[in-house]
Motif scaffolding. Structure first.
Motif, PDB file in Angstrom:
ATOM      1  N   LEU A  34      30.712  95.360-124.768  1.00 62.71           N
ATOM      2  CA  LEU A  34      31.862  94.547-125.876  1.00 62.71           C
ATOM      3  C   LEU A  34      32.277  95.991-126.748  1.00 62.71           C
ATOM      4  O   LEU A  34      31.995  96.540-127.265  1.00 62.71           O
ATOM      5  N   ASN A  35      33.535  95.648-127.367  1.00 62.37           N
ATOM      6  CA  ASN A  35      34.059  96.606-127.289  1.00 62.37           C
ATOM      7  C   ASN A  35      33.883  98.009-127.504  1.00 62.37           C
ATOM      8  O   ASN A  35      33.480  97.901-128.641  1.00 62.37           O
ATOM      9  N   GLY A 144      38.359  92.789-127.241  1.00 65.67           N
ATOM     10  CA  GLY A 144      38.864  91.774-128.049  1.00 65.67           C
ATOM     11  C   GLY A 144      40.708  92.453-127.972  1.00 65.67           C
ATOM     12  O   GLY A 144      40.841  93.542-128.845  1.00 65.67           O
ATOM     13  N   ARG A 145      41.711  91.528-128.317  1.00 65.09           N
ATOM     14  CA  ARG A 145      43.053  92.169-127.680  1.00 65.09           C
ATOM     15  C   ARG A 145      43.357  92.250-129.149  1.00 65.09           C
ATOM     16  O   ARG A 145      44.422  93.204-129.289  1.00 65.09           O
ATOM     17  N   GLU A 146      43.337  91.865-130.434  1.00 57.19           N
ATOM     18  CA  GLU A 146      43.232  92.474-131.606  1.00 57.19           C
ATOM     19  C   GLU A 146      42.222  93.062-132.535  1.00 57.19           C
ATOM     20  O   GLU A 146      42.129  93.556-133.796  1.00 57.19           O
ATOM     21  N   ASP A 147      40.751  94.133-131.884  1.00 57.13           N
ATOM     22  CA  ASP A 147      40.483  94.755-132.723  1.00 57.13           C
ATOM     23  C   ASP A 147      40.504  95.859-132.695  1.00 57.13           C
ATOM     24  O   ASP A 147      41.362  96.747-131.930  1.00 57.13           O
ATOM     25  N   PRO A 148      41.115  96.337-134.695  1.00 53.47           N
ATOM     26  CA  PRO A 148      41.300  97.190-134.664  1.00 53.47           C
ATOM     27  C   PRO A 148      40.891  98.562-134.324  1.00 53.47           C
ATOM     28  O   PRO A 148      41.541  99.968-134.959  1.00 53.47           O
ATOM     29  N   TRP A 149      39.353  98.646-133.578  1.00 52.35           N
ATOM     30  CA  TRP A 149      38.954  99.922-133.511  1.00 52.35           C
ATOM     31  C   TRP A 149      38.563 100.511-131.660  1.00 52.35           C
ATOM     32  O   TRP A 149      39.293 101.810-131.764  1.00 52.35           O
ATOM     33  N   THR A 151      39.984 100.081-129.612  1.00 49.82           N
ATOM     34  CA  THR A 151      41.563  99.246-128.707  1.00 49.82           C
ATOM     35  C   THR A 151      41.691  98.365-127.740  1.00 49.82           C
ATOM     36  O   THR A 151      41.210  99.499-126.961  1.00 49.82           O
ATOM     37  N   VAL A 152      42.735  98.187-127.393  1.00 53.18           N
ATOM     38  CA  VAL A 152      43.126  97.767-125.804  1.00 53.18           C
ATOM     39  C   VAL A 152      42.631  99.300-124.676  1.00 53.18           C
ATOM     40  O   VAL A 152      42.987  98.623-123.820  1.00 53.18           O
ATOM     41  N   ALA A 153      43.722 100.009-126.185  1.00 53.38           N
ATOM     42  CA  ALA A 153      44.113 101.320-124.990  1.00 53.38           C
ATOM     43  C   ALA A 153      43.054 102.137-124.905  1.00 53.38           C
ATOM     44  O   ALA A 153      42.945 102.778-123.445  1.00 53.38           O
ATOM     45  N   PHE A 154      41.838 102.358-125.140  1.00 53.53           N
ATOM     46  CA  PHE A 154      40.599 102.492-124.906  1.00 53.53           C
ATOM     47  C   PHE A 154      39.975 101.632-123.458  1.00 53.53           C
ATOM     48  O   PHE A 154      39.379 102.220-122.743  1.00 53.53           O
TER      49      PHE A 154
END
Length: 168
Positions: A34-35, A144-149, A151-154
Protein backbone atom coordinates in the motif's frame (compact mmCIF):
# COMPACT_ATOMS: atom_id res chain seq x y z
CA UNK A 1 5.49 -27.80 8.16
CA UNK A 2 5.25 -24.02 8.51
CA UNK A 3 2.08 -22.31 7.36
CA UNK A 4 2.67 -19.38 5.00
CA UNK A 5 1.21 -15.97 5.85
CA UNK A 6 -0.10 -12.98 3.92
CA UNK A 7 1.61 -9.71 4.80
CA UNK A 8 0.48 -6.13 4.23
CA UNK A 9 2.87 -3.20 4.28
CA UNK A 10 2.02 0.50 4.06
CA UNK A 11 4.68 3.07 3.09
CA UNK A 12 7.93 2.04 4.82
CA UNK A 13 6.12 -1.10 5.97
CA UNK A 14 5.74 -2.03 2.30
CA UNK A 15 9.47 -1.61 1.89
CA UNK A 16 10.08 -3.96 4.79
CA UNK A 17 7.50 -6.45 3.49
CA UNK A 18 9.36 -6.76 0.17
CA UNK A 19 12.62 -7.57 1.90
CA UNK A 20 10.98 -10.01 4.29
CA UNK A 21 9.32 -11.84 1.39
CA UNK A 22 12.59 -11.86 -0.59
CA UNK A 23 14.58 -13.19 2.35
CA UNK A 24 12.03 -15.75 3.58
CA UNK A 25 9.89 -16.94 0.65
CA UNK A 26 9.22 -20.12 2.61
CA UNK A 27 7.08 -18.09 5.05
CA UNK A 28 5.20 -15.71 2.76
CA UNK A 29 2.08 -16.62 0.73
CA UNK A 30 1.41 -13.11 -0.64
CA UNK A 31 2.32 -9.47 -0.16
CA UNK A 32 0.05 -6.42 -0.34
CA UNK A 33 1.93 -3.16 -0.89
CA UNK A 34 0.00 0.00 0.00
CA UNK A 35 1.75 3.14 -1.21
CA UNK A 36 5.05 1.38 -0.60
CA UNK A 37 8.15 3.52 -0.60
CA UNK A 38 11.32 2.33 -2.32
CA UNK A 39 13.37 4.55 0.01
CA UNK A 40 14.84 3.49 3.34
CA UNK A 41 17.52 5.25 5.31
CA UNK A 42 19.46 8.31 4.32
CA UNK A 43 22.80 6.77 5.27
CA UNK A 44 23.82 9.94 7.11
CA UNK A 45 27.44 10.08 8.29
CA UNK A 46 28.59 9.56 11.86
CA UNK A 47 26.47 6.58 12.92
CA UNK A 48 25.48 3.19 11.52
CA UNK A 49 21.87 3.45 12.73
CA UNK A 50 22.30 0.64 15.27
CA UNK A 51 20.73 1.47 18.60
CA UNK A 52 21.47 2.98 21.05
CA UNK A 53 21.99 6.26 19.25
CA UNK A 54 24.97 8.52 19.98
CA UNK A 55 24.25 11.90 21.53
CA UNK A 56 24.00 14.06 18.38
CA UNK A 57 21.83 11.76 16.24
CA UNK A 58 19.61 11.19 19.27
CA UNK A 59 19.09 14.95 19.70
CA UNK A 60 18.48 15.54 15.98
CA UNK A 61 16.15 12.54 15.78
CA UNK A 62 14.17 13.73 18.83
CA UNK A 63 13.80 17.24 17.40
CA UNK A 64 12.68 16.03 13.95
CA UNK A 65 10.39 13.35 15.38
CA UNK A 66 8.71 15.95 17.60
CA UNK A 67 8.23 18.22 14.57
CA UNK A 68 6.66 15.42 12.53
CA UNK A 69 4.29 14.31 15.28
CA UNK A 70 3.10 17.84 16.03
CA UNK A 71 -0.68 18.05 15.47
CA UNK A 72 -0.25 20.94 13.01
CA UNK A 73 2.24 18.91 10.99
CA UNK A 74 -0.02 15.85 11.06
CA UNK A 75 -2.85 18.01 9.73
CA UNK A 76 -0.63 19.32 6.91
CA UNK A 77 0.39 15.77 5.94
CA UNK A 78 -3.21 14.59 5.94
CA UNK A 79 -4.32 17.58 3.85
CA UNK A 80 -1.62 16.72 1.31
CA UNK A 81 -2.33 12.97 1.34
CA UNK A 82 -6.14 12.90 1.43
CA UNK A 83 -8.00 13.97 -1.67
CA UNK A 84 -11.22 14.04 0.38
CA UNK A 85 -10.60 16.58 3.14
CA UNK A 86 -13.63 15.26 5.09
CA UNK A 87 -11.81 11.91 5.45
CA UNK A 88 -9.91 13.14 8.48
CA UNK A 89 -10.79 15.15 11.56
CA UNK A 90 -9.22 16.19 14.90
CA UNK A 91 -9.91 12.82 16.58
CA UNK A 92 -8.03 11.02 13.76
CA UNK A 93 -5.13 13.45 14.09
CA UNK A 94 -5.03 12.88 17.86
CA UNK A 95 -5.16 9.11 17.32
CA UNK A 96 -2.15 9.35 14.98
CA UNK A 97 -0.33 11.49 17.55
CA UNK A 98 -1.18 9.02 20.33
CA UNK A 99 0.56 6.25 18.36
CA UNK A 100 3.81 8.20 18.75
CA UNK A 101 3.60 8.54 22.53
CA UNK A 102 5.31 5.27 23.46
CA UNK A 103 8.95 4.99 24.38
CA UNK A 104 11.54 4.41 21.69
CA UNK A 105 9.90 6.31 18.85
CA UNK A 106 12.53 9.04 18.79
CA UNK A 107 15.37 6.53 18.68
CA UNK A 108 13.71 4.40 16.00
CA UNK A 109 13.11 7.48 13.87
CA UNK A 110 16.74 8.57 14.23
CA UNK A 111 17.86 5.04 13.36
CA UNK A 112 15.87 5.08 10.12
CA UNK A 113 17.39 8.44 9.17
CA UNK A 114 20.97 7.32 9.74
CA UNK A 115 20.68 3.74 8.52
CA UNK A 116 22.03 2.67 5.16
CA UNK A 117 19.51 1.31 2.66
CA UNK A 118 18.19 -2.16 3.50
CA UNK A 119 19.62 -5.15 1.70
CA UNK A 120 18.50 -8.76 1.90
CA UNK A 121 21.96 -9.80 2.98
CA UNK A 122 25.32 -8.12 3.22
CA UNK A 123 26.75 -10.64 0.76
CA UNK A 124 24.39 -9.91 -2.11
CA UNK A 125 23.57 -6.27 -1.36
CA UNK A 126 20.27 -6.37 -3.29
CA UNK A 127 18.36 -3.13 -3.48
CA UNK A 128 14.59 -2.64 -3.23
CA UNK A 129 13.76 -2.86 -6.93
CA UNK A 130 16.03 -5.90 -7.35
CA UNK A 131 14.28 -7.61 -4.43
CA UNK A 132 10.91 -7.09 -6.17
CA UNK A 133 12.08 -9.13 -9.17
CA UNK A 134 12.94 -12.05 -6.91
CA UNK A 135 9.64 -12.32 -5.02
CA UNK A 136 8.19 -15.81 -5.37
CA UNK A 137 4.73 -14.94 -4.03
CA UNK A 138 1.69 -13.10 -5.35
CA UNK A 139 1.89 -9.32 -4.96
CA UNK A 140 -0.96 -6.81 -4.87
CA UNK A 141 0.30 -3.30 -5.57
CA UNK A 142 -1.96 -0.40 -4.48
CA UNK A 143 -1.15 3.28 -4.85
CA UNK A 144 -3.20 6.44 -4.47
CA UNK A 145 -3.06 8.53 -7.61
CA UNK A 146 -2.70 11.73 -5.62
CA UNK A 147 -0.34 10.53 -2.88
CA UNK A 148 2.34 13.23 -2.74
CA UNK A 149 5.08 10.99 -1.30
CA UNK A 150 4.66 7.48 -2.66
CA UNK A 151 3.95 8.57 -6.19
CA UNK A 152 2.47 6.78 -9.18
CA UNK A 153 5.94 6.91 -10.77
CA UNK A 154 7.19 4.66 -7.94
CA UNK A 155 4.24 2.33 -8.52
CA UNK A 156 4.93 2.10 -12.26
CA UNK A 157 8.57 1.22 -11.67
CA UNK A 158 7.58 -1.38 -9.07
CA UNK A 159 5.09 -2.90 -11.51
CA UNK A 160 7.77 -3.07 -14.20
CA UNK A 161 10.09 -4.88 -11.80
CA UNK A 162 7.34 -7.29 -10.75
CA UNK A 163 6.56 -8.05 -14.39
CA UNK A 164 10.21 -9.05 -14.94
CA UNK A 165 9.48 -12.07 -12.72
CA UNK A 166 7.34 -13.56 -15.47
CA UNK A 167 10.09 -13.16 -18.05
CA UNK A 168 12.65 -15.18 -16.09
Amino acid sequence: RTKKVHIVGNSVGGHLAVFLAAKRPDLIQSVVLLNATPVWGLNLPGWSGRLPAPWLPKRIGRYLFDQIRDLGTIEQYLQAAYHNQQAFDPPLMQHIRNCTEGTGGHAAFASILWSPPITVSEECGRKFYDALTELKCDVLLLFGREDPWCTVAFAKRMLEQLELRNNN
